[in-house]
Design a protein around this motif. Sequence first.
Motif, short mmCIF file in Angstrom:
data_model
loop_
_atom_site.label_atom_id
_atom_site.label_comp_id
_atom_site.label_asym_id
_atom_site.label_seq_id
_atom_site.Cartn_x
_atom_site.Cartn_y
_atom_site.Cartn_z
N ALA A 352 0.93 -0.96 0.03
CA ALA A 352 0.14 -0.15 -0.04
C ALA A 352 0.77 1.29 0.00
CB ALA A 352 -1.15 -0.33 1.18
N LYS A 353 1.92 1.27 0.64
CA LYS A 353 2.74 2.57 0.80
C LYS A 353 3.37 2.79 -0.56
CE LYS A 353 6.81 4.28 3.49
NZ LYS A 353 7.34 4.90 2.28
N LYS A 354 4.15 1.47 -1.28
CA LYS A 354 4.54 1.62 -2.39
C LYS A 354 3.58 2.24 -3.48
CE LYS A 354 6.88 -1.31 -5.94
NZ LYS A 354 7.37 -2.58 -6.24
N ASP A 355 2.20 1.84 -3.58
CA ASP A 355 1.34 2.40 -4.28
C ASP A 355 0.97 3.77 -4.12
OD1 ASP A 355 1.03 -0.11 -5.39
OD2 ASP A 355 -0.70 -0.80 -4.52
N ARG A 356 1.20 4.03 -2.81
CA ARG A 356 0.74 5.44 -2.33
C ARG A 356 1.90 6.30 -2.78
NH1 ARG A 356 0.38 4.53 2.41
NH2 ARG A 356 -1.82 4.10 2.61
N ASP A 357 3.00 5.74 -2.82
CA ASP A 357 4.35 6.57 -3.09
C ASP A 357 4.27 6.89 -4.88
OD1 ASP A 357 5.08 6.97 -0.57
OD2 ASP A 357 6.54 5.13 -0.82
N ALA A 358 3.83 5.76 -5.42
CA ALA A 358 3.89 5.70 -6.87
C ALA A 358 2.82 6.85 -7.17
CB ALA A 358 3.60 4.44 -7.58
N ALA A 359 1.53 6.75 -6.55
CA ALA A 359 0.73 7.99 -7.10
C ALA A 359 1.14 9.19 -6.82
CB ALA A 359 -0.61 7.44 -6.08
N ALA A 360 1.63 9.42 -5.59
CA ALA A 360 2.06 10.76 -5.20
C ALA A 360 3.20 10.99 -6.50
CB ALA A 360 2.80 10.87 -3.87
N ALA A 361 4.09 10.26 -7.06
CA ALA A 361 5.06 10.55 -8.00
C ALA A 361 4.33 11.06 -9.27
CB ALA A 361 5.91 9.44 -8.24
N ALA A 362 3.10 10.15 -9.59
CA ALA A 362 2.52 10.51 -10.66
C ALA A 362 1.60 11.75 -10.77
CB ALA A 362 1.53 9.11 -10.92
N LEU A 363 1.27 12.03 -9.44
CA LEU A 363 0.37 13.39 -9.27
C LEU A 363 1.46 14.52 -9.39
CD1 LEU A 363 -1.91 14.96 -8.64
CD2 LEU A 363 -1.30 14.68 -6.31
N ASN A 367 1.22 17.39 -12.24
CA ASN A 367 1.38 18.77 -12.28
C ASN A 367 2.42 19.74 -12.79
OD1 ASN A 367 -0.85 18.71 -10.24
ND2 ASN A 367 0.54 18.31 -8.37
N ALA A 368 3.54 18.83 -13.12
CA ALA A 368 4.57 19.70 -13.97
C ALA A 368 4.05 19.53 -15.35
CB ALA A 368 5.80 18.66 -13.65
N GLU A 369 3.15 18.47 -15.64
CA GLU A 369 2.71 18.53 -17.40
C GLU A 369 1.95 19.57 -17.61
OE1 GLU A 369 2.78 16.95 -21.11
OE2 GLU A 369 4.36 16.66 -19.46
N ARG A 370 0.99 19.79 -16.44
CA ARG A 370 -0.22 20.55 -16.57
C ARG A 370 0.59 22.06 -16.72
NH1 ARG A 370 -5.10 21.41 -12.27
NH2 ARG A 370 -6.10 23.22 -13.62
N ARG A 388 -5.22 11.70 -16.41
CA ARG A 388 -4.26 11.33 -15.35
C ARG A 388 -4.90 11.60 -13.90
NH1 ARG A 388 1.99 12.70 -17.33
NH2 ARG A 388 1.82 11.40 -19.39
N LYS A 389 -5.47 12.67 -13.76
CA LYS A 389 -6.01 13.11 -12.60
C LYS A 389 -7.06 11.90 -12.05
CE LYS A 389 -8.34 16.48 -9.77
NZ LYS A 389 -9.13 17.94 -9.85
N ALA A 390 -7.98 11.77 -13.13
CA ALA A 390 -9.30 10.59 -12.91
C ALA A 390 -8.42 9.40 -12.67
CB ALA A 390 -10.11 10.47 -14.04
#
Length: 574
Positions: A352-363, A367-370, A388-390
Amino acid sequence: MKSAVSGVAGAVRINQLTMAGLTRTELHGKRLDKTSKARVINDEPPISSTGLDLNDLYQAHVADAFVPSAKSKAMHMIVQFPTDLVDGSDADGMLYHASAFARRVFGDNAIFADRVDRDEKSQHVVDLLIAPKYLKATKHTAKVAVSMTRDLKALAKKYGEPPIPQGTGRALQTAWFEYLRDEMGLEDVERGSPKEFAGPDHKSAEELRMEELDELIASAERAREEARKVGYEEGLAAAEQNRAARERLLDDREKRITIREADQISERLQIASAKEDLQREAHDTRRDADAYARVTRENAETDAKAERDKAEAEANEIKAAAEHTAREKGLADARALIQSDQEAAAEARAAAKKDRDAAAAALSAANAERARAKAEGLAEAEEELASRKASFEARQAEIEALAAKVADEGAKARAFKAGLEAWAAGDIVLAGRTKDGGPGFKWRDEATKQRVKPLILPAWTEVWEAVVALAQRAAAKAAEIESEAKQKASDLVDTVTEAVKTFMARYNAVPEVERDTLRRTPAFEAVATLANDPAVRATVADSEDNEVDLLLQAAAAGLVKGVKVSGSGAVRKL
């Protein structure tokens, strides 16, 4: 008549409790005595941060402390708030302030139980159960001890009162008044009036109700007199009706009190009768035990009894060892299962922590792409960002679901551990099926059920399956032990058979006149002891014909008594 400060003054009262008094207080709090049931006006449960099992809470509280041998073991502190100045519906607030005041007087390590009743007419009272603990230091040692008077005497000294019950009571009332005024900010609070006479002035709810009835009757009499003076017959008739109604109400109250007193007398008589029965049973048991010990000492001189005792001791040792081994194996299996569940839960949390970190990186990347897309004015980038936000929100929902699952697995692991520990401790006696066919347990007693059942509900089925498997292993081991014991009993029967054959050969070889002398020899007594052994009798019931014939010969010689044979020649009763 109400006090001049009624409604704007608080009060504190302390009752010293013996262990029997603590039990009565527990029954009252659980609504298991007649007095508490008579006061109930609704079914609202009490507010408590500790629970209502006062005896268990007390034993846990004083487990690490020295308790003096004095009669008083605990204190029941009754804290009343001013009814006109405090909201009676705020049970949590009253419980907080009453506990804070008690800790101020008796220290942080004094309260072991609390309760705010919500089903009575009075709504401004908090009940605290207290056993103050302190570090008792001497010249050579220091230990935790319990004292019922130490803190009260110190409070009396603080307020210049004598260290006697009246002085500590006045100091306690003053301290409570100051707390209400200074800590709770009740500006209109007043201190209760001092007693006019020494002694307790507390009255029960029943006594207060009787006084109210007396006052109502007196008021009706005054109204009747006033109506007679001014000549209003209608007022006189109304006063008469009120007086009659109050008298009927008083008569009903007196009848209920009489019935309650009769019930109490009946209960005391039943307790006395039960005590006499227990004394008689104890006397009979001691008498039977003495007779059995006398017979055992006489039979202990024979080699046969020594052999039997040895066989029984070996069987008990084997059985105890098997039960211990089975229980240890069950606990080891339980620990392994718990360890496995904990490791699985840890892996799930890590994922769960790994997925949460990956999600934070994706977000962060989104944001940078936006920002870049806005700078370039590309509409397509905005659409990609929204997609990507969805995706991130969906992934976040998955992570939250996984976290909830991890928490649920952790609760189930704790419940599974608690269930196996309860079985190992003997709290769970048997695992079986309920009336509707579901998994259920048989508990050692109702109190154990109420304490343990909530702890194992999250893993009820898993605990049931584990207990059934462990019980089956124990049963198989017990069957193996029983088989070995039966084999030892069979060997004992063979020994008896050979002894009887030897004696009977000698017995049959002598003339009749010498047989009586032979029956008085030590050899006869030894064989008779073996032949009358309960284990031998139980086993010979299924013996072969030649052994039955031998047993009948032994009975004819006086070795065995009470032998009966059916028409088919089989031994039916020894």
